[in-house]
Design a protein around this motif. Structure first.
Motif, PDB file in Angstrom:
ATOM      1  N   LEU A 148      15.751   8.986   3.355  1.00  0.00           N
ATOM      2  CA  LEU A 148      14.979   9.082   2.108  1.00  0.00           C
ATOM      3  C   LEU A 148      15.356   8.036   1.050  1.00  0.00           C
ATOM      4  CD1 LEU A 148      12.802  10.594   0.451  1.00  0.00           C
ATOM      5  CD2 LEU A 148      14.629  12.111  -0.358  1.00  0.00           C
ATOM      6  N   PRO A 149      16.648   7.757   0.833  1.00  0.00           N
ATOM      7  CA  PRO A 149      16.970   6.832  -0.262  1.00  0.00           C
ATOM      8  C   PRO A 149      16.275   5.470  -0.118  1.00  0.00           C
ATOM      9  CG  PRO A 149      18.953   7.966   0.470  1.00  0.00           C
ATOM     10  CD  PRO A 149      17.862   8.355   1.423  1.00  0.00           C
ATOM     11  N   TRP A 150      15.944   5.056   1.094  1.00  0.00           N
ATOM     12  CA  TRP A 150      15.318   3.740   1.302  1.00  0.00           C
ATOM     13  C   TRP A 150      13.860   3.837   1.739  1.00  0.00           C
ATOM     14  CZ3 TRP A 150      20.179   5.178   2.939  1.00  0.00           C
ATOM     15  CH2 TRP A 150      21.211   4.625   2.191  1.00  0.00           C
ATOM     16  N   PHE A 151      13.358   5.087   1.785  1.00  0.00           N
ATOM     17  CA  PHE A 151      11.994   5.296   2.282  1.00  0.00           C
ATOM     18  C   PHE A 151      10.980   4.459   1.496  1.00  0.00           C
ATOM     19  CE2 PHE A 151       7.882   7.383   2.062  1.00  0.00           C
ATOM     20  CZ  PHE A 151       7.588   7.623   3.393  1.00  0.00           C
ATOM     21  N   GLY A 152      11.111   4.454   0.177  1.00  0.00           N
ATOM     22  CA  GLY A 152      10.134   3.742  -0.654  1.00  0.00           C
ATOM     23  C   GLY A 152      10.213   2.242  -0.451  1.00  0.00           C
ATOM     24  N   ASP A 153      11.422   1.711  -0.589  1.00  0.00           N
ATOM     25  CA  ASP A 153      11.590   0.252  -0.509  1.00  0.00           C
ATOM     26  C   ASP A 153      10.960  -0.325   0.757  1.00  0.00           C
ATOM     27  OD1 ASP A 153      13.000   0.417  -2.787  1.00  0.00           O
ATOM     28  OD2 ASP A 153      14.962  -0.099  -1.950  1.00  0.00           O
ATOM     29  N   PHE A 154      11.203   0.336   1.887  1.00  0.00           N
ATOM     30  CA  PHE A 154      10.828  -0.273   3.171  1.00  0.00           C
ATOM     31  C   PHE A 154       9.710   0.482   3.893  1.00  0.00           C
ATOM     32  CE2 PHE A 154      15.355  -1.247   2.349  1.00  0.00           C
ATOM     33  CZ  PHE A 154      15.179  -2.597   2.067  1.00  0.00           C
ATOM     34  N   GLN A 155       8.945   1.215   3.107  1.00  0.00           N
ATOM     35  CA  GLN A 155       7.868   2.041   3.641  1.00  0.00           C
ATOM     36  C   GLN A 155       6.847   1.224   4.429  1.00  0.00           C
ATOM     37  OE1 GLN A 155       6.403   4.092   0.245  1.00  0.00           O
ATOM     38  NE2 GLN A 155       4.647   4.919   1.289  1.00  0.00           N
ATOM     39  N   ASP A 156       6.604  -0.016   4.004  1.00  0.00           N
ATOM     40  CA  ASP A 156       5.550  -0.824   4.636  1.00  0.00           C
ATOM     41  C   ASP A 156       6.104  -1.888   5.573  1.00  0.00           C
ATOM     42  OD1 ASP A 156       3.870   0.668   3.151  1.00  0.00           O
ATOM     43  OD2 ASP A 156       3.100  -0.943   1.893  1.00  0.00           O
ATOM     44  N   ALA A 157       7.411  -1.871   5.808  1.00  0.00           N
ATOM     45  CA  ALA A 157       8.008  -2.947   6.621  1.00  0.00           C
ATOM     46  C   ALA A 157       7.664  -2.792   8.096  1.00  0.00           C
ATOM     47  CB  ALA A 157       9.524  -2.933   6.437  1.00  0.00           C
TER      48      ALA A 157
END
Ligand SMILES: Cc1cc2nc3c(=O)[nH]c(=O)nc-3n(C[C@H](O)[C@H](O)[C@H](O)COP(=O)(O)OP(=O)(O)OC[C@H]3O[C@@H](n4cnc5c(N)ncnc54)[C@H](O)[C@@H]3O)c2cc1C
Ligand code: SF4
Length: 508
Positions: free
Chosen positions: A245-254
C-alpha cells in the motif's frame, strides 16, 4: 415445509442475506460445482480451482455453524449441470416451499433464477447482495436524470455516504483525488512487493487434482497460491497494507517487464468471492494512513478503486443490462488474434502480459487496460470476443465487473456510457511507463516499416477511422491536432502499415 437457500459460488460471505433470512434449524442450503458454470467460457484452470476450493471451505464452515448443506461436487457425468438442475433436484428430494438466493453476479443467472417460479412451481425470493456498499436501488437513484454517468462524482457521493476518508463533510487530506501525484515510472526502488502466498491444503489439493484431470481449459495450474478462506484473505489484506500500500499510488500505472504484481494488492479475487468485504479493505487502508503507515496519495488512490470503480461498474452493469453486452458502437469486425490465448507474439509488452495471465490468472490493471486492452481497441477486435477472453482468463473475472471494464472502459463499445474517451495510446505510452520496449523485437520509435511497433500505426489509424465520433471530444483535441500535422502522404503510409498489421496479425 422448509425453505431452500442457494449459495452461488462467488458469494462466500458470512453476512450473506440468505443466511440472515433462513433458519439453520429448519431450512437447508445447497451449493454446487456445476458443469455449465465451469465451462461456459474456457476459464483459467486456477480460477476454477480457486472457486471450487473456496466453496468447499465455505460449505465446511457453514456445516460447522450448524447449517444443513447439500453440496454437489463436480461430476461431468451427473445430470445436474445447471443451477436449475440443482434446485430442481433439491426440491424433488425435500419439501420446499420457497427458494431464496442473493442477487447473482451475472444477468444470465438472474434470468435463470427468474424462470424457476414457472419451471419449478416454487416461490422464489431474490435478496440483496451484501458484497457491495452501494445498493442497486441507490445507484439507480443516483443515475436518474443524469446526462452522463461519471465515476468521479459517484465516488465523491460514496465517500460522503460511507464516511470513508472524510473529515466532517470535507475530503481527508484536502482533496478528493491525488492522482496528479501518482503515475511514476518504477526503477526497481523500493523492491516490488508480492502478494502473500498460501500453500494448498488437503481440500485445495483435491480440487487441483480434479481440475487437472477434468477441467483444465487455459493457463497453468502449477504454483496455485490464492487465499481460499476468509481467514487467509484477511492475512493477505494485512500483508498488502504493510508491504504494498505505501507505494501503491506512486507506481500504480507502472509497467515493469519482470514484475507480475509490483505494488498491486491481488485482493480482487478475495473481494469478488466475498471472502473480504469492500468496507473492511477500505477501512484497513484508511487506518494505515491515519496511523502514518501509508501516504494519502496511495490510500486515496487505492480506496477510489474499490469504493469508486468497483461499485460504479457494478451499478452500471445492472442499470444497462441486458442490452449493454450487445453494444459495438465502433462497428469492430476484427477477430481476436489466436495468440491472446497462447502468448506467442513478438510484441514484448503483450507477450509478457499474456504470459503473466497464463501463469497467474492475474495481470495488473495497467496491463489489462493499456496493453491487452489498448491493443484490442486499436486493432478493432469484436467486443464479444475480447470480453469472452477477459472473462475466461482472470481469477477475479465475473460478468458484472469484467463486462463494463472491457466493453466500456477499454473498447469504448458503449459509445461513452462508462468513460468520456477511449484510452487509446501508441507505443510511446508503454515505453514511458516501463521497460518492455527495450527488449522488444519491434522498434517503438518507428511507425512504418517492418520493424515498427505495431501499436503506433494502429493508433493513428484508429484516430482517423473514428474521426467523426471523437474529433469534437475536448479531451481528444490534441490528438486530432497531431493527426492534422501529419503530411497526407505520410499518413497514407501509416495507414497502409496499419492495414498490413491488421491483415497479418497472427504473425506479429
Ligand atoms: C479490460 C479490463 C478487465 C477487467 N476485468 C476485471 C475483472 O474481471 N474482475 C475484476 O475484479 N477487475 C477487473 N478489472 C479491474 C482491475 O484491473 C482489477 O480489479 C485489478 O487489476 C485486480 O488486481 P488487484 O486486486 O491487484 O487490484 P489493485 O490494483 O490492487 O486495486 C485494488 C482493488 O480495486 C478494485 N478495482 C480496481 N480497478 C477496478 C476496476 N476498474 N473495476 C472494478 N474494480 C476495480 C479491485 O477490487 C482491486 O482488487 C478489469 C480491468 C480492465 C481494464
Ligand atoms: S515496441 Fe511496441 S510492441 Fe514492443 S514492447 Fe514497446 S509498445 Fe510493445
Amino acid at each position: 415445509m422448509a425453505r431452500l437457500g442457494l449459495i452461488f459460488g462467488d458469494q462466500l460471505n458470512l453476512d450473506h442475506a440468505v443466511l440472515e433470512s433462513l433458519d439453520p434449524q429448519r431450512d437447508r442450503l445447497v451449493m454446487g460445482e456445476l458443469h455449465e458454470e465451469a465451462s461456459y467460457v474456457p476459464h483459467h484452470a486456477k480460477k476454477i480451482a480457486l472457486i471450487f476450493s473456496a466453496m468447499r471451505h465455505f460449505a465446511a464452515e457453514l456445516r460447522a455453524a450448524g447449517w444443513t448443506v447439500d453440496y454437489h461436487s463436480f461430476d461431468p457425468d451427473s445430470p445436474v449441470k445447471t443451477f436449475t438442475d440443482l434446485v430442481r433436484r433439491a426440491c424433488d428430494q425435500n419439501r420446499i416451499e420457497e427458494v431464496v438466493v442473493s442477487w447473482p453476479g451475472e444477468w444470465r443467472v438472474l434470468a435463470e433464477v427468474r424462470g424457476w417460479e414457472n419451471a419449478l412451481d416454487v416461490v422464489v425470493t431474490v435478496l440483496p447482495d451484501h458484497r457491495f456498499l452501494c445498493p442497486l436501488e441507490d445507484f439507480e437513484t443516483w443515475a436518474e436524470g443524469r446526462k452522463q454517468l461519471r465515476m468521479e462524482f459517484f465516488y465523491r457521493q460514496m465517500r460522503r455516504r460511507t464516511g470513508l476518508l472524510m473529515e466532517g463533510d470535507q475530503p481527508a487530506g484536502g482533496s478528493w483525488n491525488f492522482d496528479a501525484d501518482n503515475r511514476k515510472r518504477w526503477k526497481g526502488d523500493p523492491p516490488a512487493a508480492h502478494p502473500m502466498r498460501f500453500t494448498p491444503d488437503e481440500t485445495t489439493e483435491a480440487v487441483l487434482g480434479l481440475v487437472a484431470d477434468q477441467l483444465s481449459a487455459f493457463g497453468e495450474l502449477d504454483g496455485f497460491d490464492f487465499p481460499v478462506t476468509r481467514e487467509q484473505a484477511r492475512r493477505g489484506l494485512a500483508h498488502f497494507i504493510r508491504s504494498g500500500l505505501p507505494w501503491f499510488g506512486d507506481f500504480q500505472d507502472a509497467l515493469p517487464d519482470d514484475e507480475d504484481y509490483l505494488f498491486h494488492s491481488r485482493l480482487s479475487s478475495s473481494l469478488n468471492l466475498g471472502l473480504l468485504s469492500p468496507r473492511e479493505v477500505c477501512e484497513a487502508a484508511e487506518q494505515a494512513w491515519r496511523e502514518g503507515r501509508a501516504p494519502i496519495n496511495a490510500v486515496e488512490g487505492f480506496i477510489r478503486q474499490i469504493l469508486g470503480w468497483r461499485e460504479f461498474v457494478r451499478g452500471l452493469y445492472w442499470l444497462k443490462m441486458p442490452g449493454y453486452a450487445e453494444l459495438n458502437v465502433l462497428g469492430n469486425e476484427q477477430p481476436l488474434p489466436d495468440w491472446y490465448w497462447t502468448g506467442k507474439t513478438r510484441m514484448r509488452c503483450l507477450a509478457r502480459a499474456i504470459d503473466a495471465t497464463r501463469r497467474n490468472a492475474y495481470a495488473h490493471h495497467i496491463q489489462r487496460l493499456m496493453v491487452t486492452g489498448n491493443f484490442a481497441l486499436l486493432l478493432g477486435v469484436v467486443p464479444k470476443q475480447i470480453c469472452q477472453w477477459y472473462l475466461a482468463v482472470y481469477a477475479d473475472a465475473y460478468d458484472w465487473v469484467e463486462l463494463p471494464n472491457t466493453l466500456g472502459m477499454v473498447m469504448h463499445a458503449d459509445g461513452g456510457i462508462l468513460g468520456s474517451k477511449p484510452y487509446a495510446a501508441s507505443g510511446k505510452y508503454i515505453q514511458r511507463m516501463g521497460d518492455h520496449c527495450k527488449q522488444c523485437a519491434y522498434k517503438v520509435a518507428e511507425t512504418t516499416g517492418d520493424s515498427a511497433c505495431p501499436f503506433n500505426a494502429l493508433y493513428w489509424d484508429f484516430l482517423v477511422r473514428h474521426r467523426d465520433r471523437f474529433e469534437s471530444n475536448p479531451r481528444m483535441t490534441m490528438m486530432y491536432r497531431n493527426v492534422d500535422r501529419m503530411d497526407p502522404d505520410r499518413l497514407a503510409e501509416v495507414r497502409a502499415r496499419a492495414a498490413r498489421v491488421r491483415s497479418d496479425i497472427e504473425n506479429f
